[in-house]
Design a protein around this motif. Structure first.
Motif, PDB file in Angstrom:
ATOM      1  N   ARG A   1      28.328  31.923  35.521  1.00  0.00           N
ATOM      2  CA  ARG A   1      27.594  30.849  36.183  1.00  0.00           C
ATOM      3  C   ARG A   1      28.326  30.407  37.450  1.00  0.00           C
ATOM      4  NH1 ARG A   1      24.532  32.579  33.244  1.00  0.00           N
ATOM      5  NH2 ARG A   1      23.226  31.601  31.638  1.00  0.00           N
ATOM      6  N   PHE A   2      27.525  29.960  38.415  1.00  0.00           N
ATOM      7  CA  PHE A   2      28.062  29.399  39.655  1.00  0.00           C
ATOM      8  C   PHE A   2      28.731  28.059  39.361  1.00  0.00           C
ATOM      9  CE2 PHE A   2      27.291  26.492  43.248  1.00  0.00           C
ATOM     10  CZ  PHE A   2      27.908  27.180  44.273  1.00  0.00           C
ATOM     11  N   SER A   3      29.921  27.826  39.944  1.00  0.00           N
ATOM     12  CA  SER A   3      30.646  26.575  39.708  1.00  0.00           C
ATOM     13  C   SER A   3      31.237  26.060  41.014  1.00  0.00           C
ATOM     14  CB  SER A   3      31.766  26.810  38.684  1.00  0.00           C
ATOM     15  OG  SER A   3      32.596  25.670  38.577  1.00  0.00           O
ATOM     16  N   ASP A   4      31.375  24.730  41.099  1.00  0.00           N
ATOM     17  CA  ASP A   4      32.079  24.142  42.240  1.00  0.00           C
ATOM     18  C   ASP A   4      33.342  23.418  41.782  1.00  0.00           C
ATOM     19  OD1 ASP A   4      30.948  22.035  40.936  1.00  0.00           O
ATOM     20  OD2 ASP A   4      30.107  21.063  42.712  1.00  0.00           O
ATOM     21  N   ASN A   5      33.804  23.738  40.563  1.00  0.00           N
ATOM     22  CA  ASN A   5      35.038  23.149  40.021  1.00  0.00           C
ATOM     23  C   ASN A   5      36.226  23.963  40.527  1.00  0.00           C
ATOM     24  OD1 ASN A   5      37.313  22.629  38.304  1.00  0.00           O
ATOM     25  ND2 ASN A   5      35.929  21.728  36.811  1.00  0.00           N
ATOM     26  N   PHE A   6      37.013  23.379  41.416  1.00  0.00           N
ATOM     27  CA  PHE A   6      38.098  24.117  42.069  1.00  0.00           C
ATOM     28  C   PHE A   6      39.103  24.659  41.058  1.00  0.00           C
ATOM     29  CE2 PHE A   6      42.408  24.157  43.846  1.00  0.00           C
ATOM     30  CZ  PHE A   6      42.232  25.019  44.919  1.00  0.00           C
ATOM     31  N   GLN A   7      39.548  23.807  40.103  1.00  0.00           N
ATOM     32  CA  GLN A   7      40.555  24.244  39.130  1.00  0.00           C
ATOM     33  C   GLN A   7      40.043  25.402  38.278  1.00  0.00           C
ATOM     34  OE1 GLN A   7      39.953  20.986  39.760  1.00  0.00           O
ATOM     35  NE2 GLN A   7      41.932  20.516  40.726  1.00  0.00           N
ATOM     36  N   LEU A   8      38.775  25.313  37.860  1.00  0.00           N
ATOM     37  CA  LEU A   8      38.197  26.382  37.036  1.00  0.00           C
ATOM     38  C   LEU A   8      38.098  27.686  37.824  1.00  0.00           C
ATOM     39  CD1 LEU A   8      36.772  27.431  34.508  1.00  0.00           C
ATOM     40  CD2 LEU A   8      34.621  26.541  35.446  1.00  0.00           C
ATOM     41  N   ILE A   9      37.607  27.611  39.059  1.00  0.00           N
ATOM     42  CA  ILE A   9      37.470  28.830  39.874  1.00  0.00           C
ATOM     43  C   ILE A   9      38.828  29.459  40.132  1.00  0.00           C
ATOM     44  CG2 ILE A   9      36.757  29.699  42.135  1.00  0.00           C
ATOM     45  CD1 ILE A   9      34.644  27.440  42.167  1.00  0.00           C
ATOM     46  N   ASP A  10      39.813  28.630  40.462  1.00  0.00           N
ATOM     47  CA  ASP A  10      41.161  29.138  40.715  1.00  0.00           C
ATOM     48  C   ASP A  10      41.719  29.836  39.477  1.00  0.00           C
ATOM     49  OD1 ASP A  10      43.592  29.158  42.533  1.00  0.00           O
ATOM     50  OD2 ASP A  10      44.423  28.101  40.812  1.00  0.00           O
ATOM     51  N   LYS A  11      41.509  29.241  38.320  1.00  0.00           N
ATOM     52  CA  LYS A  11      41.995  29.824  37.069  1.00  0.00           C
ATOM     53  C   LYS A  11      41.317  31.171  36.794  1.00  0.00           C
ATOM     54  CE  LYS A  11      42.206  28.720  32.104  1.00  0.00           C
ATOM     55  NZ  LYS A  11      41.891  27.692  31.093  1.00  0.00           N
ATOM     56  N   LEU A  12      40.002  31.228  36.963  1.00  0.00           N
ATOM     57  CA  LEU A  12      39.266  32.469  36.714  1.00  0.00           C
ATOM     58  C   LEU A  12      39.709  33.576  37.664  1.00  0.00           C
ATOM     59  CD1 LEU A  12      35.634  31.056  36.182  1.00  0.00           C
ATOM     60  CD2 LEU A  12      37.255  31.807  34.430  1.00  0.00           C
ATOM     61  N   LEU A  13      39.890  33.246  38.939  1.00  0.00           N
ATOM     62  CA  LEU A  13      40.307  34.249  39.924  1.00  0.00           C
ATOM     63  C   LEU A  13      41.702  34.769  39.621  1.00  0.00           C
ATOM     64  CD1 LEU A  13      38.999  32.677  43.267  1.00  0.00           C
ATOM     65  CD2 LEU A  13      38.023  34.586  42.007  1.00  0.00           C
ATOM     66  N   ARG A  14      42.605  33.873  39.229  1.00  0.00           N
ATOM     67  CA  ARG A  14      43.975  34.300  38.943  1.00  0.00           C
ATOM     68  C   ARG A  14      44.038  35.156  37.676  1.00  0.00           C
ATOM     69  NH1 ARG A  14      47.586  32.028  42.306  1.00  0.00           N
ATOM     70  NH2 ARG A  14      46.912  30.207  43.503  1.00  0.00           N
ATOM     71  N   GLN A  15      43.196  34.862  36.709  1.00  0.00           N
ATOM     72  CA  GLN A  15      43.137  35.718  35.518  1.00  0.00           C
ATOM     73  C   GLN A  15      42.743  37.149  35.909  1.00  0.00           C
ATOM     74  OE1 GLN A  15      40.332  33.742  32.979  1.00  0.00           O
ATOM     75  NE2 GLN A  15      41.852  32.391  32.042  1.00  0.00           N
ATOM     76  N   VAL A  16      41.738  37.262  36.767  1.00  0.00           N
ATOM     77  CA  VAL A  16      41.283  38.592  37.191  1.00  0.00           C
ATOM     78  C   VAL A  16      42.362  39.281  38.020  1.00  0.00           C
ATOM     79  CG1 VAL A  16      39.492  39.872  38.411  1.00  0.00           C
ATOM     80  CG2 VAL A  16      38.892  37.795  37.182  1.00  0.00           C
ATOM     81  N   ALA A  17      43.028  38.525  38.904  1.00  0.00           N
ATOM     82  CA  ALA A  17      44.088  39.115  39.730  1.00  0.00           C
ATOM     83  C   ALA A  17      45.225  39.643  38.864  1.00  0.00           C
ATOM     84  CB  ALA A  17      44.608  38.076  40.725  1.00  0.00           C
ATOM     85  N   GLU A  18      45.584  38.901  37.814  1.00  0.00           N
ATOM     86  CA  GLU A  18      46.639  39.363  36.909  1.00  0.00           C
ATOM     87  C   GLU A  18      46.208  40.626  36.169  1.00  0.00           C
ATOM     88  OE1 GLU A  18      48.597  34.951  35.946  1.00  0.00           O
ATOM     89  OE2 GLU A  18      47.783  36.162  34.316  1.00  0.00           O
ATOM     90  N   PHE A  19      44.969  40.644  35.711  1.00  0.00           N
ATOM     91  CA  PHE A  19      44.500  41.816  34.962  1.00  0.00           C
ATOM     92  C   PHE A  19      44.347  43.020  35.883  1.00  0.00           C
ATOM     93  CE2 PHE A  19      42.954  41.731  30.483  1.00  0.00           C
ATOM     94  CZ  PHE A  19      43.145  43.094  30.266  1.00  0.00           C
TER      95      PHE A  19
END
Length: 803
Positions: free
Chosen positions: A37-55
């Protein structure tokens, strides 16, 4: 908020969902793809992106991460909740494999330094798998998915009896089969078989009455019947009874195991959720690698600053064809919030617009995007698009009416955190009226503070953007000479439609084109002509800038080589001087020692004339042999020689003196009673005054020929620079071998003047990393060292910055 409802389909995100589903291993991960889903929650988006970057790093550099048995055991867990229900062998086998995969994931993350994968480690912290449960399942279910013989003593005894009875049964049947073959009732190639779970003998139909027993079946042709001989009825019945008993014992064991499982269901559900997330995140990471995506710097405000951005679906399509997408550079910030893109049809305007919308949507859905390092992405609350023909037969709306409906929504809902994208702004009605309405709408959108990108052919919008703060023109570049689109976005100037040039290229007559120009008016024709000339001049200057850039790089390289060579020569000169000084000190020390020995020998021999002469001869030979001018001939600076003559008067501090009978000259530093402290070169010594005589100095300099200058061989810095790589890979090296290579690498980097170097040592247990960093601290020229960016190796690479 998203507008319209078909937002994902218009931008192609539905196709990206399909690709993500294909990248998942199991339905567990696929279920999360549907939840994006589309989100405008900065902390959530940052967390999701960093999870993908780590993987993404794990997928690239960690082949031992588990990649199989991502099974969906949620139905089994739901079934196990019901009291009295038991899971089957197959269901427990799936549970066993899933628990094993979860444990492997947890062990992998637990075995890494926490700073290596902090966001994935945080995801795993809430997951627990009780060892008692896994041990219980392992004790009952084997690696083929069956209940083990050792699951209970009773089961072991039952299966032992079954094997024993089956062996006896086969022995009896083999005897009967041999007799039947001898009698010709059964062909030689026929063997025992199973029918209805009982061992039988295939017999020709005409002989079925000769063999007493029970007929269980016959062949399709009816020529063969399958007979259970009467002699084995009891044994087969016994085996059948034992099999029923085995099933009852297996069911009892599985029921008990299900009861053991039931208290752990909440933990198992969390662990299964974790496994699904791992599958989902890995799918996003694999997709990121497919499209060469990176994690942009995330900013908690509306902004776009992308470098070399590419449309992901177009990138994949071109990749299959062996072509490359022309990348897009884009900056939207408070100073230039709205970009007006103009240019010819089929020039790439719509693709650029869809690229912007799709990439921004991907970021706010937690996906990495195909941009390069140094790009930044902001956060928007609303994404609005008006792309394509929205003509509606059901609502009796024309294309233009549909556009106006979208514009109404845009004007009503837009704010400072909105990004709107409009394709072919104002088209669908009479150009003069459409242009006026479009300009008014654009003026209102600008007042709202929204960000946006608009494609248009209207000249009035280009002029409005040029004079209005917050707006900026952009052009899709076009080769005005060859009349071919270049698909490059250039911000800062409007584009030409190249309508007359394209019409001429496709063969429209010159007379028609000329009349069209007359009807259009000289002002518009001149504007189009100016835009075309500017585009051509832009290309010419770009080529010249490229040539100048190449020349400057060559000049900088030559300057670096010259400086490196000068530094080398200076260092070599200092080394030669130091060597000469050290050799001279050693010779002076030896000379003083010989002088002392000479004086002592003269005294000991009471100055006998012959012995004195002999000792003096030996001293003179040493002087001629050792204290020659060649001692300093290695000094590239021309040496000096001085002449000292005897002088009358008392010896005082500052006087030049000579040791009587010798040529060694020194300067008196101080007088201490009958002793004098003198300096000979860099050496100081205390000598009796009566052994010294005062001299005057008349210095003269003699030029020394170039033959005294030593030849110095240099290093080919050009060759070293060509062959040198700023990246050193030490993975798989032993400690000593790695440190030797590291020394050579750092020394060469210092010689060539590299400000930054990379050492690849891998992660592993961190032993080689610690060894490398401890050794690097011994270099005074090393300013600092740090982990590489997570996308390029993280803790497996050390970036070394030189002073």
């Amino acid at each position: 908020m998203l507008y319209p409802d078909s937002f994902e389909q218009k931008l192609g995100f539905d196709k990206i969902r399909d690709l993500l589903r294909q990248a998942c291993i199991s339905p567990l991960g696929q279920s999360y793809v549907d939840k994006i889903r589309f989100s405008d929650n900065f902390q959530l988006i940052d967390k999701l992106l960093r999870q993908v970057a780590e993987f993404k790093t794990i997928v690239q550099y960690e082949p031992d991460f588990p990649s199989s048995n991502y099974l969906d055991i949620r139905p089994q867990l739901a079934k196990a909740r019901i009291e009295g229900i038991m899971l089957t062998e197959e269901e427990f086998f799936d549970l066993k494999l899933t628990l094993r995969t979860i444990q492997q994931c947890l062990r992998f993350l637990d075995g890494k330094e926490k700073e290596s994968y902090p966001y994935l480690t945080e995801l795993a912290e809430a997951v627990t798998v009780d060892k008692k449960l896994t041990d219980a399942v392992e004790r009952v279910i084997d690696d083929r998915g069956h209940v083990r013989d050792t699951a209970s003593p009773a089961l072991a005894e039952i299966r032992r009896k079954i094997i024993s009875e089956q062996a006896g049964l086969r022995k009896k049947l083999d005897g009967i089969l041999r007799y039947a073959r001898q009698q010709g009732w059964v062909p030689d190639e026929i063997s025992l078989t199973i029918r209805n779970g009982r061992m039988v003998i295939p017999v020709a139909a005409e002989h079925k009455r000769r063999l007493k027993g029970f007929i269980h079946d016959e062949s399709a042709t009816g020529q063969t019947v399958f007979i259970e001989p009467a002699e084995v009825f009891d044994t087969n019945n016994e085996i059948r009874e034992l099999e029923y008993e085995e099933r009852r014992e297996v069911a009892r064991i599985l029921r008990e195991l299900t009861d053991q499982l039931r208290p752990f269901l909440p933990d198992l559900l969390r662990a299964t959720t974790f496994l699904g997330l791992i599958d989902f995140i890995r799918a996003k990471a694999r997709f990121a690698l497919q499209i060469d995506a990176e994690m942009p710097k995330l900013i908690n405000q509306p902004t776009i600053d992308w470098k070399l951005a590419r449309h992901p679906l177009l990138h994949l399509s071109f990749q299959k064809q062996g072509k490359k997408v022309v990348p897009l550079n884009l900056l939207l910030d408070p100073k230039q919030r709205i970009l007006i893109i103009s240019g010819p049809n089929a020039g790439g305007k719509s693709v650029a617009l869809k690229t912007i919308g799709l990439l921004q949507y991907m970021v706010q859905c937690g996906l990495l995007i195909p941009v390069v390092e140094g790009s930044s992405a902001g956060i928007f609350q609303n994404l609005f698009i008006d792309i394509g023909d929205e003509q509606s037969l059901e609502n009796d709306l024309s294309t233009y009416s549909s556009h106006l409906t979208s514009m109404k929504a845009f004007l009503t809902l837009s704010n400072r955190k909105t990004l709107f994208l409009i394709d072919e702004f104002g088209t669908g009605t009479e150009p003069g009226l459409g242009g006026a309405i479009a300009e008014t709408i654009l003026e209102e959108l600008n007042k709202s503070g929204a960000f946006g990108v608009i494609n248009t052919h209207y000249t009035n919008l280009k002029l409005f953007a040029d004079k209005t703060p917050g707006l900026v023109n952009g052009a899709m570049r076009f080769d005005g000479e060859h009349l071919e689109p270049l698909y490059e976005l250039e911000v800062g100037r409007p584009g030409s439609s190249f309508a007359f040039e394209i019409a001429s290229k496709i063969g429209l007559s010159k007379a028609v084109i000329d009349r069209a120009k007359e009807k259009l008016g000289s002002q518009q024709v001149n504007l189009e002509k100016l835009l075309k000339e500017l585009d051509i001049e832009k290309r010419v200057f770009a080529e010249r800038n490229l040539e100048m850039g190449i020349s400057q790089r060559k000049l900088a390289q030559q300057l670096a080589e010259t400086n490196a060579l000068k530094t080398k020569l200076d260092n070599e000169q200092k080394r030669l001087l130091n060597d000469a000084k050290q050799k001279a000190r050693a010779l002076v020390t030896e000379a003083n020692q010989r002088i002392e020995n000479t004086i002592r020998e003269i005294k000991e021999n009471k100055a006998e004339r012959d012995m004195t002469r002999l000792v003096r001869q030996e001293l003179e030979q040493f002087e001629q042999r050792e204290l020659k001018p060649e001692v300093l001939s290695e000094d590239p600076v021309k040496p000096q020689s001085e002449e000292f003559l005897p002088e009358e008067g008392a010896i005082t501090a500052g006087s030049f003196v000579r040791i009587k009978g010798q040529n060694t000259i020194g300067e008196v530093l101080a007088l201490r009673g009958k002793d004098a402290e003198i300096r000979i070169g860099d050496l100081k010594s205390n000598i009796k005054l009566n052994r010294l005589e005062k001299v005057s100095r008349k210095a003269y300099r003699e030029a020394v020929g170039e033959t005294a200058r030593p030849r110095m061989t240099g290093i080919d810095l050009n060759e070293k620079m060509m062959n040198f790589s700023f990246n050193l890979d030490l993975r798989g090296k032993r400690g000593e071998e790695a440190l030797v290579e590291l020394d050579n690498f750092i020394n060469n980097g210092l010689m060539l003047g590299y400000p930054e170097l990379r050492v690849v040592h891998g992660k592993g247990d961190g032993i080689l990393r610690t060894l490398v960093r401890n050794h690097l601290r011994s270099f005074p020229q090393v300013a600092s060292m740090q982990d590489e960016h997570a996308d390029r190796g993280g803790a497996g690479v050390t970036v070394v910055k030189m002073k």
